[in-house]
Scaffold this motif. Structure first.
Motif, PDB file in Angstrom:
ATOM      1  N   LEU A  25      39.981  50.468  41.623  1.00  0.00           N
ATOM      2  CA  LEU A  25      41.182  50.929  42.300  1.00  0.00           C
ATOM      3  C   LEU A  25      41.588  52.260  41.676  1.00  0.00           C
ATOM      4  O   LEU A  25      41.184  52.595  40.570  1.00  0.00           O
ATOM      5  N   VAL A  79      43.160  48.886  36.345  1.00  0.00           N
ATOM      6  CA  VAL A  79      42.931  48.991  37.789  1.00  0.00           C
ATOM      7  C   VAL A  79      41.718  49.862  38.075  1.00  0.00           C
ATOM      8  O   VAL A  79      40.989  49.647  39.049  1.00  0.00           O
ATOM      9  N   TRP A 127      50.834  41.784  41.454  1.00  0.00           N
ATOM     10  CA  TRP A 127      50.364  41.557  42.833  1.00  0.00           C
ATOM     11  C   TRP A 127      51.380  42.086  43.849  1.00  0.00           C
ATOM     12  O   TRP A 127      51.013  42.739  44.831  1.00  0.00           O
ATOM     13  N   CYS A 183      44.652  40.686  39.882  1.00  0.00           N
ATOM     14  CA  CYS A 183      45.900  41.035  39.187  1.00  0.00           C
ATOM     15  C   CYS A 183      45.983  40.345  37.829  1.00  0.00           C
ATOM     16  O   CYS A 183      46.546  40.894  36.874  1.00  0.00           O
ATOM     17  N   VAL A 238      43.567  44.036  47.014  1.00  0.00           N
ATOM     18  CA  VAL A 238      43.655  43.489  45.667  1.00  0.00           C
ATOM     19  C   VAL A 238      43.995  42.001  45.766  1.00  0.00           C
ATOM     20  O   VAL A 238      44.851  41.596  46.556  1.00  0.00           O
TER      21      VAL A 238
END
Length: 332
Positions: free
Chosen positions: A295, A290, A243, A258, A253
């Motif tokens: 992401l 991710v 994080w 995470c 996020v």
């Protein structure tokens, strides 16, 4: 532990660290720029693992005590914890350097059988918490995201694997695993002779170790669940690292996201357990994790890079601690 054996562990660890530094898959000026990019978050990441290792050490200390006063101090257990993890990081197959080191360091305080059983119990608890963490992450993913057919199959396979391994470990806690492990080795080519020799020569010790392992689960429920809860907590706290790192790159996020990144990247990395520091698996795992949360995969590679730096930092600390504060004590 004698200085001779301690020096063997130390030299091996230093050699592997040097090899890793020279084989770093990145130019050093690029690495330096990425570290500068992390800014004030990097010291926070490094300090975070003071807390994570504190929780790990506390879990092991609960097992060592078993509801009774401990003959070894918590600070010494903390030191052995950090050094043990440092050796595990640099050892192929994992758990091949740190665990013998911990047993040898604890033996003067607990005796060889109790030292061995406490280390085996802690390793089992550490691995057991992995399975619980991965299984919990499956439910977290189902809570956070819609699931298509492909993802449902993947999550189903992960759940089935975790449940199977949890059942195996529960059985191991009830009956012990030392004798069963030696029996398993007796069926593996090239290990048959060694396993048979160990089974014959140390039969009584192996059975005693198994009794001590089973004792924690059957009669010391509070110690068992306390140690497991602490190990699970350590996994959650370690997610703060990801994080913090991702907040350098984006604010899009969440901490729960995470947790999923750490869970699925660690699952992939542990499938490559035979690599020192799980080289390659960690980076790929972060990139895939991710990416699965929409992401950029580059964020995962950057996260893995900072994580590698943190690991190297604590490996050096752990190896240095091996030579600090040692007390000569006669084996029991």
């Amino acid at each position: 532990m004698s200085s001779k054996f301690r020096n063997v562990f130390l030299v091996f660890g230093v050699l592997v660290v040097v090899i890793m530094l020279f084989s770093f898959d990145m130019k050093y000026d690029e690495l330096w720029n990425n570290l500068k990019r992390a800014g004030g978050y990097l010291p926070l990441v490094l300090l975070l693992w003071l807390v994570v290792y504190f929780i790990n050490a506390l879990s092991w200390f609960v097992i060592i005590r078993g509801g009774k006063p401990s003959p070894v101090s918590f600070l010494r257990v903390y030191k052995f914890t950090v050094s043990g993890f440092a050796l595990n990081y640099v050892t192929p197959v994992g758990l091949m350097g740190g665990e013998p080191y911990r047993i040898m360091e604890l033996t003067p305080y607990l005796g060889v059988e109790r030292a061995t059983s406490s280390v085996i119990l802690y390793v089992m608890m550490h691995i057991f918490s992995h399975f619980c963490f991965w299984l919990a992450s499956v439910f977290l993913y189902l809570f956070m995201f819609p699931v298509n057919m492909f993802m449902a199959i993947i999550l189903g396979l992960i759940s089935a694997l975790c449940l199977f391994l949890i059942m195996v470990f529960v059985k191991g806690y009830r009956h012990g695993m030392a004798v069963a492990f030696v029996r398993l080795c007796s069926h593996i080519p090239y290990l048959k002779k060694y396993a048979a020799r160990i089974a014959d020569k140390h039969k009584d010790k192996l059975e005693t170790i198994d009794k001590q392992v089973a004792l924690l689960h059957s009669q010391r429920k509070s110690s068992f669940y306390g140690a497991l809860s602490l190990e699970f907590l350590a996994r959650i706290v370690s997610c703060v690292e990801v994080w913090l790192i991702l907040n350098v790159l984006t604010t899009d996020v969440s901490f729960l996201g995470c947790i999923l990144i750490v869970a699925f990247s660690s699952l992939l990395a542990n499938l490559l357990f035979f690599m020192p520091m799980q080289l390659g698996g960690r980076e790929g795992g972060f990139a895939l994790a991710v990416g699965g949360l929409s992401l950029s995969g580059a964020y995962g590679v950057y996260t893995a890079l900072i994580t590698r730096v943190r690991e190297l930092f604590w490996i050096v600390i752990g190896l240095a601690l091996m030579k600090i504060g040692n007390i000569k004590k006669t084996d029991n």
